[in-house]
Every structure is written in C-alpha cells, then in structure tokens.
Design an enzyme around this catalytic site. Structure first.
Site, short mmCIF file in Angstrom:
data_model
loop_
_atom_site.label_atom_id
_atom_site.label_comp_id
_atom_site.label_asym_id
_atom_site.label_seq_id
_atom_site.Cartn_x
_atom_site.Cartn_y
_atom_site.Cartn_z
N ASN A 1 3.30 56.51 27.11
CA ASN A 1 3.34 54.98 27.59
C ASN A 1 1.86 54.76 27.06
OD1 ASN A 1 3.88 52.09 27.84
ND2 ASN A 1 4.33 53.01 29.74
N ASP A 2 1.65 54.82 28.67
CA ASP A 2 -0.21 54.81 28.66
C ASP A 2 -1.51 54.97 26.98
OD1 ASP A 2 0.37 53.02 30.60
OD2 ASP A 2 -0.54 55.27 32.00
#
Lengths: 260, 184
Positions: free
Chosen positions: A190-191
């Site tokens: 995600n990040d």
C-alpha cells in the site's frame, strides 16, 4: 518501523562493542563493531530510501499529520463508495476485462508488501510467477526498501517460496521500467505505491520515493481492504481508472483470478 | 592460553563471522553462511572461557545450556510470519545482556579509578538498555500486542528532551562520583 528496528539492531552491536572496551576484551569489541557498523549502514540506506533524516524518524514526526488525515476521510470514504458502486455495475465485464489484460500483458511486475506476509501468500505468488513465465511473459518482482516490517522482509519470504533471486529488483533498478510495463500486480502493498507520497505534504510518507506502479498500463491490486496502510495515508492510486481492485485475502483472490 | 594465541585464534573467528555475513548475500549460500557465523561465534565463546580459565564452571554451562535450549525451542516453534518479532526480541536481549555486563562492571568494581572503564561502562549501560527497551516495544508492536500506529504523546519532544537530559546527568554523575561507594 523497519528503520527503527535496523537502528536498534546496530545499537545492540554498539552496546556489545562498548562493553567490550570496558572489560578489555578485543573480541567483543570486534564482533560488536561488525554488527554495529553493518546495522548503521543498513539504517542509512533505508533512510535514504525514505528520503528522510534519521533524527526526524527518531523524534517521531510521523504522527503529526494524523489530524489532517481524519478531516479528509469523509470525502475519501464517499469517493470510495462511488468507486464500489461503479465497480458493481461493471462486475460482469470485469472478469473478462481481467482475463483480456492478463492475456495481452507481455511484461508484468509483481509488487509484494506486508499483506503478502500476513496472508502467507508467497507460495501462491510463486505459483502465479510460474504460470505467467510459462506463458512466455516477462515477470519481475519490485521490492521497495521498506516494504514489510523489517529489512529484507520481502526478499526472505520470496526466497522461502523458491522464487529466483535474480527476478527480484530494487526500487532504483526497476522504477524507470514501469512506464513500459503492461501489468502491475500488487499483492498486499500500500504505502510503497501510494502516489500521495509525492503530493500529500506533511504526511509520514511525503517525499518518500515510491514504486511508480501508477505509470503502468494496467494495475490489479490484491489487498485486503482499501484502508490506509501503516503510514495512515489514503492511497490515491485506488481512484485511478486503470486500477482493478480485488479485495479480500490475497491467497483466495489470486487463486480465484488466476486459477493457481 | 597466552594472549597472542588467544588474539590470533579470535581474529580467525572474527574473519569467519565476516565471511559468514558475506555468504548471506545470496539465498543459495545463506544457510552455509549462517552456519559458518554460528560456528565461529561458538568457538569464540569457548576460546574466551578457556582464556579466563572458567571453562569448568558448571553454573556457567548450566546457564548456557538452559539459554541454548530456550533459543532452540523458540527458533523451531516460530512460524515464518513471526520471525520479525523473534529477531527484534533476540536483538533486544543482546542489548540487555550488554547492559547487564555494564551493571556488573560498575557495581562490582565500584572503586575503579580507571576513567576509561567508567566511561565505556556507562555508555554500554545506556546503549544496552535503550536497545533492550526499544526492541521489546518493537517486538510487541510487530506481534500486534500493542497498536502499530505511532503514538504521539502530548509534549512528545519535551518528554524526550527531559529523559535524554536526565540520562546525560546520571551518566556524568556515575562517572565523576567518588569511588568506593556504590550509591551516593
């Protein structure tokens, strides 16, 4: 967190070395020195990868952006609903679309993240890797330096599943290739692919180099939820049109889509 | 064992450890690298016991065997997913061990006049315990025993500043306090 752990790791070496000095034992100094130096080098490499100074990480500026984030959330949640509704309408054609994308794709990059570790999906990813290479596609893995929760987390998991080491690529080596990549498959990351890192000032990931997954032609994301990841920043990637979201346990969703 | 023999053998072991780390560069040789490192470390421990003439101390052996068994049990039981926690925990214990050694130096030889030993021991004390507490918190966070979200206290920087200042003050006090007394 990976950086803090790496720093602590080196500190344990430093502690050993200093204690070795105190008891006049050169061997303890030597071994402690090795651990300390190796850990510090690794810490430095990771800090560079996140584009932040060690002090700013230690002082814990990370949490400053939280208030700001919450105020955005309502809007984002609303947008997310819209996306979901749209997706629901397209549902029938989506599977065909995925099939077509996979068939047409020549070059594929797989981006693993902490979610792959959580779902223990590395073996199914290995199956996916084999299937795609057998079909004559070029498959690479893109590993962000701080993917996962500790240094080298992804490398260890993929190596455990017997994925050839030379198909793993570091951020700098692969980032220029995304613009000519047909398909990016995200497994629980995600990040490290959040384009907001370039724009969302004041958030923990602002200024961090990301894997440029958003430049690829198509993106299929196998994540559990669309909630913000570890850094707590909404991922703007989810809103792009060329992104297909498959929410759920990566193990189930991957085998459902690819039949591996 | 003479000093020079000890140092020579120990140097070979240290090279073994570095070579082991080098082998860990690639997954193919990583297992043998790990083994080489572990063997080198074990020999170093034995050498040190020999040098200081405490090879026959049975309490020491009992402790090492007990610790070894616990470590072995944990490393067998641990799932691939929980390895980060385990690494953080073991790492913290290493820091804690250094901290304990520093305490022993400071407490046992509390009439030491050697400034070098005092300073290094105090440094070891601080770094060792910072490593211990930090790694334990990291391990608990990785294990999701405590929330993984960063926790920002009110006046975070003030608290950090005060605790760092206190650490420095106590470190200096420990170093300059008159010898012969453990407490002030």
């Amino acid at each position: 967190m990976p950086i803090t752990i790496s720093l602590l790791n080196s500190l344990s070496g430093v502690a050993g070395a200093v204690t070795g000095l105190a008891i006049y034992d050169p061997v303890l100094v030597a071994v402690g020195g090795i651990v300390g130096a190796a850990g510090l080098i690794l810490t430095q490499v990771m800090c560079k990868a996140m584009n932040r100074s060690l002090t700013s990480i230690l002082i814990g500026k990370t949490a400053v952006a939280y208030g700001k984030n919450d105020s955005d959330k309502a809007g984002v949640a609303f947008a997310e609903n819209d996306i979901n509704r749209e997706k629901a309408i397209k549902q029938e054609s989506e599977e065909e679309k995925i099939k077509r994308i996979i068939e047409e794709a020549k070059s594929i990059v797989i981006i693993p993240g902490y979610g792959m570790a959580l779902a223990q999906a590395q073996y199914i990813v290995k199956g996916l890797y084999e299937k795609l290479t057998e079909e004559g596609k070029e498959v690479k893995f893109a590993i962000h330096p701080v993917a996962g929760r500790m240094p080298g987390h992804m490398n260890v998991l993929l190596a455990e599943a017997d994925i050839p080491y030379d198909s793993l690529f570091e951020l700098d080596d692969i980032n220029d290739e995304f613009s000519c990549t047909d398909l990016v498959i995200v497994v629980g990351a995600n990040d490290v692919i959040n384009p907001a890192a370039n724009t969302a000032e004041g958030t923990p990931i602002y200024g961090m180099p990301i894997l440029n997954a958003h430049l690829a032609k198509n993106i299929i994301i196998f994540n559990k939820v669309t909630n913000p990841g570890y850094a707590g920043v909404q991922n703007t990637l989810y809103e792009l049109d060329k992104v297909i979201l498959k929410l759920g346990d990566a193990k189930d969703t991957i085998s459902e889509v690819f039949g591996v | 064992m003479s000093n020079s023999l000890y140092y020579t053998l120990a140097l070979i072991c240290v090279i073994g450890i570095i070579w082991g780390i080098r082998l860990m560069n690639s997954p193919k040789t990583a297992i043998s690298g790990n083994l080489l490192g572990a063997i080198s470390l074990s020999i170093t421990v034995l050498l040190t016991l020999l040098k200081y003439g405490i090879l026959s101390d049975y309490v020491l052996w009992a402790g090492m065997i007990a610790g070894g068994l616990i470590g072995y049990y944990i490393s067998i039981k641990v799932t691939m997913l929980k390895i980060p926690q385990m690494v953080a925990l073991f790492n913290g214990l290493g820091g804690g061990a250094s901290g304990l050694v520093a305490i022993i130096i400071l407490a046992e030889n509390h009439n030491i006049e050697n400034l070098f030993i005092k300073i290094t021991a105090v440094l070891g004390l601080i770094v060792g315990w910072v490593t211990f507490s930090g790694s334990i918190v990291a391990a608990l966070k990785l294990d999701q025993k405590i929330s993984q979200k960063p926790i920002q206290l009110k006046k975070h920087n003030l608290i950090i500043g005060i605790s760092s200042a206190l650490t420095c003050i106590f470190a200096i006090l420990l170093i300059i306090k008159p010898s012969g007394s453990l407490l002030f």
